[in-house]
Scaffold this motif. Structure first.
Motif, short mmCIF file in Angstrom:
data_model
loop_
_atom_site.label_atom_id
_atom_site.label_comp_id
_atom_site.label_asym_id
_atom_site.label_seq_id
_atom_site.Cartn_x
_atom_site.Cartn_y
_atom_site.Cartn_z
N ASP A 435 0.82 -1.22 0.00
CA ASP A 435 0.00 0.00 0.00
C ASP A 435 0.85 1.26 0.00
OD1 ASP A 435 -2.15 -1.72 0.24
OD2 ASP A 435 -2.12 -1.63 2.43
N PHE A 543 -10.01 2.19 3.01
CA PHE A 543 -8.80 2.19 2.18
C PHE A 543 -9.01 3.13 1.01
CE2 PHE A 543 -8.54 -2.20 3.93
CZ PHE A 543 -7.28 -2.12 4.49
N ASN A 545 -9.33 2.32 -1.95
CA ASN A 545 -10.32 1.75 -2.87
C ASN A 545 -11.74 1.81 -2.30
OD1 ASN A 545 -10.35 -0.30 -0.99
ND2 ASN A 545 -9.18 -1.73 -2.28
N SER A 547 -13.07 0.38 0.38
CA SER A 547 -13.53 -0.69 1.28
C SER A 547 -12.96 -0.49 2.68
CB SER A 547 -13.14 -2.05 0.72
OG SER A 547 -11.76 -2.23 0.80
C1 NAG Z 1 -8.80 -2.42 -0.92
O1 NAG Z 1 -7.43 -2.16 -0.60
C2 NAG Z 1 -6.93 -2.87 0.52
C3 NAG Z 1 -5.52 -2.39 0.79
O2 NAG Z 1 -4.77 -2.34 -0.36
C4 NAG Z 1 -6.99 -4.36 0.27
O3 NAG Z 1 -6.50 -5.08 1.38
C5 NAG Z 1 -8.43 -4.76 -0.04
O4 NAG Z 1 -8.49 -6.11 -0.38
C6 NAG Z 1 -8.97 -3.92 -1.18
N1 NAG Z 1 -10.39 -4.22 -1.31
C7 NAG Z 1 -10.96 -4.43 -2.49
C8 NAG Z 1 -12.41 -4.72 -2.48
O5 NAG Z 1 -10.30 -4.35 -3.52
#
Ligand code: NAG
Ligand code: NAG
Ligand code: NAG
Ligand code: NAG
Ligand code: NAG
Ligand code: NAG
Ligand code: NAG
Ligand code: NAG
Ligand code: NAG
Ligand code: NAG
Ligand code: NAG
Length: 663
Positions: A435, A543, A545, A547
């Motif tokens: 990240d 995050f 994204n 979520s």
């Molecule tokens: C969103 O990002 C986090 C951290 O990078 C990751 O762990 C998670 O799986 C991601 N969620 C989706 C739905 O992509």
């Protein structure tokens, strides 16, 4: 390069027999080649001569098209052209090529061939001759003692020995009475390649083999001439493109470098360098240590620091390293097959492959620093620093530290002496963070002991200074207030008025600053990191994204973990969920110990302290809390593992910063 000399016929015959032997049999080191071996064992040179004459005059010749034979034939009939042939076309020489002390010889070698070299005994005496006073050399008719080529000529020295005076003769005899120690080392610089999808074959890279003989009965050791060799039947298999062999001898040393048959799906040839030295290994490989620590990594960059380059922190010494730093770091993305797979111990291969265009996107900046120390002290020893940038996230890379080869031997504490062929340290690997929530900062203006990943955000990914400015401005503001308080505590008066004889206000200011920077700039890890020393932060924040992080089973939803330690991180940086390595508790104790009691500093106790601070592990290689100068030991066994997340049971760390900042 010495001009190849014309050799007696029998030598060429030997080469011929060896070459044809290799063609007839499949190349298998453990398979004795009866034909070649039987002939080579024969010590009777006359018999060989007559055999040779027979071979060249009768019709009893292997079928036409046998390349090895064609070569022999043309050499045999046109000796005056052979030198040109060899140099222009690069044909395999049948005479062993002489090696010079401390000089490498480079060669290409095709599969299923053997190249021969000789380190003549005249080279063994080289040291004794050089040790003799200059006038003695002149007396013996060597007009230019510094002319290496002259000294290297093996016929020169023995012929002149009679001229040496009695005393010198005795000294020479004494030195020559014992055998001379010889180090033979080699590096493979280039190797055959597997075809595009030959995955099976990629696993075992075909390596060259070194054979060594000091017996006049085997002047061309190789896979099919292993009798009387010191390296016996299997030879010395190159390991990761590196081979070394040490011996004590009084006679000529014969060396064969053999190339194996290539399996299907492989193509190409090898390029190697071979060197003999009477001083120590010309090429070095150190399998005990990577010589490097990792300071920290983020999703795009990684910072490394070498061990001490010197045992002196003298500024003249440090400047000398700054002017010329012989350390380099090379790195390659980890994968099934990389350009250096099978050549991980070869200096020339690492250097060459790293500089091939388009195989990498990242850059490695090298500098000398005097910061950092495994235990957080301040020794100011020179160290080499490597900053790798433009890496891909969540990707594993293989790294290598080398010391550049130079004719002037270089001795560094704990590493031994490096000669012309350079030194390669143990390979290591590391994985970048997934990240953008953590970012490595170092070489800051105010928080100069900070060098690790701190909470960040994608918007700062390629702008370290913008991120650093936010943290540094905040730290300066707090520090100004502290400085004003400290000024009121009669620091600059004479000793009776001083609060302690053992510590000064400077100590107090320094420990406070270290603590302040570490607390305001917590050490950051990916949310997915599993080390039990880590605590989650910002658990209720989405995050990038969108979520939300998954709740940790058995983890009580407490306010302490739903925000950052430093409120400014959440308001201005917005890193999203991440994990923090807590500062070490000794940093708090240090302030209490070094600062005047009037300032009213105190460390929290019990459960509260456990929530705010971490404790150092007994094993100094394991990082369980954050302190200035902390480093990660590469290749350390038994790291974090999948032990799950153990959280302290405290329910509040509110006021963590305030308690001490405003104390
Ligand atoms: C969103 O990002 C986090 C951290 O990078 C990751 O762990 C998670 O799986 C991601 N969620 C989706 C739905 O992509
Ligand atoms: C081969 O050489 C090694 C040392 O170089 C020795 O230990 C070993 O016994 C030898 N093997 C044979 C079969 O001679
Ligand atoms: C060569 O001799 C030296 C001492 O003279 C010894 O230390 C070394 O081990 C010997 N090397 C071999 C390969 O026998
Ligand atoms: C550097 O040298 C100092 C002083 O000798 C020592 O305490 C420290 O551990 C060394 N650092 C490294 C990284 O080897
Ligand atoms: C590498 O790239 C440079 C320019 O980017 C070019 O001049 C050079 O020929 C390339 N070298 C190789 C080995 O491809
Ligand atoms: C190098 O970086 C560029 C963009 O920065 C990217 O498009 C390209 O795929 C990268 N190449 C490799 C080999 O990683
Ligand atoms: C150099 O190192 C010694 C300890 O090895 C230390 O006492 C001294 O303060 C250091 N000098 C500097 C300038 O850091
Ligand atoms: C990284 O190195 C360690 C220790 O040397 C090794 O166990 C591990 O398999 C390596 N990881 C990768 C991805 O190569
Ligand atoms: C980094 O950020 C600062 C402040 O936001 C800005 O002035 C500077 O131009 C940025 N630098 C780069 C290379 O983007
Ligand atoms: C702390 O205050 C003193 C004066 O009391 C001043 O000389 C010093 O520069 C200040 N230090 C910092 C880092 O501001
Ligand atoms: C979570 O909270 C419950 C009650 O609120 C308590 O019984 C339990 O021990 C807590 N668990 C942890 C891991 O703190």
């Amino acid at each position: 390069m010495q001009r190849p000399r014309l050799l007696p016929l029998q030598s060429r015959l030997l080469a011929y027999l060896v070459a044809t032997g290799a063609c007839i049999a499949l190349w298998t080191p453990s398979l004795p080649l009866v034909h070649a071996a039987e002939v080579l064992v024969t010590p009777d040179h006359d018999a060989l001569d007559s055999l040779a004459l027979h071979a060249f005059t009768s019709g009893d010749i292997p079928h036409i098209g046998d390349e090895a034979f064609d070569r022999e034939e043309s050499d045999g009939y046109e000796p005056e052209f052979s030198y040109l042939d060899r140099s222009l076309i690069g044909r395999q020489t049948d005479a062993p090529e002489p090696l010079k002390n401390n000089e490498k010889t480079e060669k290409d070698i095709d599969p299923e061939t053997t190249l021969h070299f000789v380190f003549e005994k005249g080279q063994l005496r080289l040291r004794s001759v050089v040790d003799v006073p200059l006038d003695a050399l002149e007396a013996r008719g060597i007009d230019n003692a510094s002319d290496e080529a002259g000294l290297g000529d093996t016929t020169l020295v023995p012929g002149k020995e009679g001229d040496v005076g009695d005393d010198e003769m005795g000294e020479l005899a004494k030195r020559q009475a014992g055998s001379s120690r010889v180090w033979l080392t080699a590096n493979t610089c280039r190797q055959p390649m597997p075809n595009g999808d030959a995955k099976e074959a990629r696993k075992n890279h075909p390596q060259l083999v070194m054979y060594v003989s000091t017996s006049p009965r085997n002047k061309q050791p190789g896979p099919d001439a292993t009798q009387d060799t010191l390296t016996n039947i299997t030879g010395v298999l190159f390991d990761g493109g590196y081979a070394s062999f040490e011996l004590n001898t009084t006679s000529d040393v014969y060396i064969g470098i053999g190339a194996p048959k290539l399996e299907e799906d492989w193509f190409g040839s090898w390029h190697f360098e071979l060197a003999a030295s009477t001083d120590g290994p010309y090429h070095s490989y150190d399998d005990a240590t990577p010589f490097l620590y990792m300071i920290d990594t983020d999703s795009e960059s990684t910072l490394f620091i070498s061990q001490n380059l010197s045992s002196s922190n003298d500024t003249v010494e440090v400047d000398r390293w700054r002017a010329q730093n012989p350390f380099h770091m090379y790195a390659f993305p980890d994968g099934e097959w990389t350009p250096v797979t099978g050549l991980e111990r070869s200096y020339c291969a690492l250097k060459e492959q790293f500089n091939v265009n388009a195989t990498r996107n990242f850059t490695i900046d090298t500098s000398i620093t005097t910061k950092f120390n495994k235990i957080g002290g301040d020794d100011n020893m020179p160290k080499s620093q490597f900053h790798v940038r433009n890496l891909q996230s969540a990707k594993t890379y293989n790294g290598f530290v080398v010391i550049e080869g130079s004719q002037q031997p270089l001795t560094i504490p704990g590493t031994g002496t490096t000669r012309g062929g350079g030194r390669v340290f143990q390979a290591f690997n590391w994985t970048t963070k997934a990240d953008d929530s953590c970012q490595v900062l170092f070489d800051l203006e105010f928080c100069d002991m900070v060098a690790y990943a701190v909470p960040s955000n994608t918007k700062f990914k390629l702008n370290d200074s913008a991120l650093a400015e936010i943290y540094e401005n905040q730290a300066r503001t707090y520090y100004d207030n502290f400085n004003k308080s400290l000024a009121q505590v009669a620091c600059d008066t004479v000793s009776e008025a001083q609060y302690s004889l053992a510590v000064t206000c400077e100590d107090c200011a320094k420990t406070y600053k270290n603590w302040l920077c570490m607390v305001l700039m917590p050490r950051c890890e990916d949310w997915t990191a599993t080390d039990p020393s880590l605590v989650p932060r910002n658990i209720k924040t989405p995050f990038a994204n969108g979520s939300l992080p998954e709740m940790i089973p058995g983890f009580n939803d407490s306010a302490a973990f739903s925000q950052s330690r430093n409120p400014k991180i959440d308001s201005e940086i917005e890193p999203g969920p991440y994990k923090e390595l807590k500062p070490c508790e000794d940093m708090c104790f240090d302030i209490v110990r070094t600062c005047p009691a009037q300032m009213g500093f105190a460390c929290p106790n019990g459960v509260q302290r456990m929530g705010m601070y971490g404790q150092r592990d007994e094993n100094p290689d394991r990082l369980t809390c954050s302190f200035p100068g902390a480093v990660v030991k590469l290749n350390a066994k038994g790291g974090s593992g999948m032990l799950g997340v153990h959280l302290p049971t405290i329910t509040s760390i509110a006021g963590l910063v305030a308690v001490m900042l405003l104390g």
